[in-house]
Design a protein around this motif. Structure first.
Motif, short mmCIF file in Angstrom:
data_model
loop_
_atom_site.label_atom_id
_atom_site.label_comp_id
_atom_site.label_asym_id
_atom_site.label_seq_id
_atom_site.Cartn_x
_atom_site.Cartn_y
_atom_site.Cartn_z
N ALA A 40 -27.00 12.33 -4.25
CA ALA A 40 -27.54 11.98 -2.93
C ALA A 40 -27.36 10.49 -2.64
O ALA A 40 -27.01 10.10 -1.52
N ILE A 41 -27.58 9.65 -3.64
CA ILE A 41 -27.41 8.20 -3.46
C ILE A 41 -25.96 7.88 -3.14
O ILE A 41 -25.68 7.08 -2.24
N ASP A 42 -25.01 8.49 -3.87
CA ASP A 42 -23.60 8.24 -3.60
C ASP A 42 -23.23 8.65 -2.18
O ASP A 42 -22.50 7.95 -1.49
N PHE A 43 -23.75 9.80 -1.74
CA PHE A 43 -23.48 10.26 -0.37
C PHE A 43 -24.02 9.26 0.65
O PHE A 43 -23.33 8.89 1.60
N LEU A 44 -25.26 8.81 0.45
CA LEU A 44 -25.87 7.88 1.40
C LEU A 44 -25.16 6.52 1.40
O LEU A 44 -25.02 5.90 2.46
N GLU A 45 -24.70 6.07 0.24
CA GLU A 45 -23.95 4.81 0.18
C GLU A 45 -22.64 4.92 0.95
O GLU A 45 -22.26 4.01 1.69
N ALA A 46 -21.95 6.05 0.79
CA ALA A 46 -20.70 6.26 1.51
C ALA A 46 -20.95 6.31 3.02
O ALA A 46 -20.19 5.73 3.80
N GLU A 47 -22.00 6.99 3.40
CA GLU A 47 -22.34 7.07 4.83
C GLU A 47 -22.70 5.70 5.39
O GLU A 47 -22.27 5.34 6.50
N ALA A 48 -23.45 4.91 4.65
CA ALA A 48 -23.81 3.56 5.09
C ALA A 48 -22.56 2.69 5.24
O ALA A 48 -22.45 1.91 6.20
N ASN A 49 -21.62 2.81 4.31
CA ASN A 49 -20.39 2.04 4.41
C ASN A 49 -19.58 2.43 5.63
O ASN A 49 -18.99 1.58 6.30
N GLU A 50 -19.52 3.73 5.93
CA GLU A 50 -18.82 4.19 7.14
C GLU A 50 -19.48 3.62 8.39
O GLU A 50 -18.80 3.20 9.32
N LEU A 51 -20.79 3.60 8.42
CA LEU A 51 -21.50 3.07 9.59
C LEU A 51 -21.28 1.57 9.73
O LEU A 51 -21.10 1.07 10.84
N ARG A 52 -21.30 0.85 8.60
CA ARG A 52 -21.04 -0.59 8.65
C ARG A 52 -19.64 -0.87 9.19
O ARG A 52 -19.43 -1.81 9.95
N ALA A 53 -18.67 -0.05 8.77
CA ALA A 53 -17.29 -0.24 9.22
C ALA A 53 -17.15 0.05 10.71
O ALA A 53 -16.30 -0.52 11.38
N ALA A 54 -17.99 0.92 11.25
CA ALA A 54 -17.92 1.29 12.66
C ALA A 54 -18.55 0.24 13.58
O ALA A 54 -18.26 0.21 14.77
N VAL A 55 -19.39 -0.62 13.03
CA VAL A 55 -20.07 -1.64 13.84
C VAL A 55 -19.14 -2.84 13.97
O VAL A 55 -18.58 -3.32 12.99
N SER A 56 -18.97 -3.32 15.20
CA SER A 56 -18.07 -4.44 15.40
C SER A 56 -18.61 -5.69 14.73
O SER A 56 -19.82 -5.90 14.62
#
Length: 72
Positions: A40-56
């Motif tokens: 679950a932690i790995d999934f959430l870290e990957a999701e957080a990284n995707e969101l950070r990449a999407a923010v200008s």
């Protein structure tokens, strides 16, 4: 004057309850619960990284870089 209640006590109880629930969900096997939580932690870290990449970068003013990958 009565002593003020310890503010950490409710959080500790919540943490104990969450741990008990995770173990119960995994059939009472603590090792399986830990493995499930790591996934679950790995999934959430990957999701957080995707969101950070999407923010200008202009919007975040450069505060959000991709986190370093965890070494296995």
């Amino acid at each position: 004057m009565p002593a003020a209640p310890d503010p950490a006590t409710p959080a500790e109880r919540d943490l104990e309850l969450a741990a008990d629930q995770a173990i119960q969900t995994c059939g009472g096997d603590a090792r399986e619960a830990v493995k499930a939580l790591l996934v679950a932690i790995d999934f959430l870290e990957a999701e957080a990284n995707e969101l950070r990449a999407a923010v200008s970068k202009g919007y975040s003013r450069g505060r959000h870089g991709l986190l370093h990958e965890r070494k296995e």
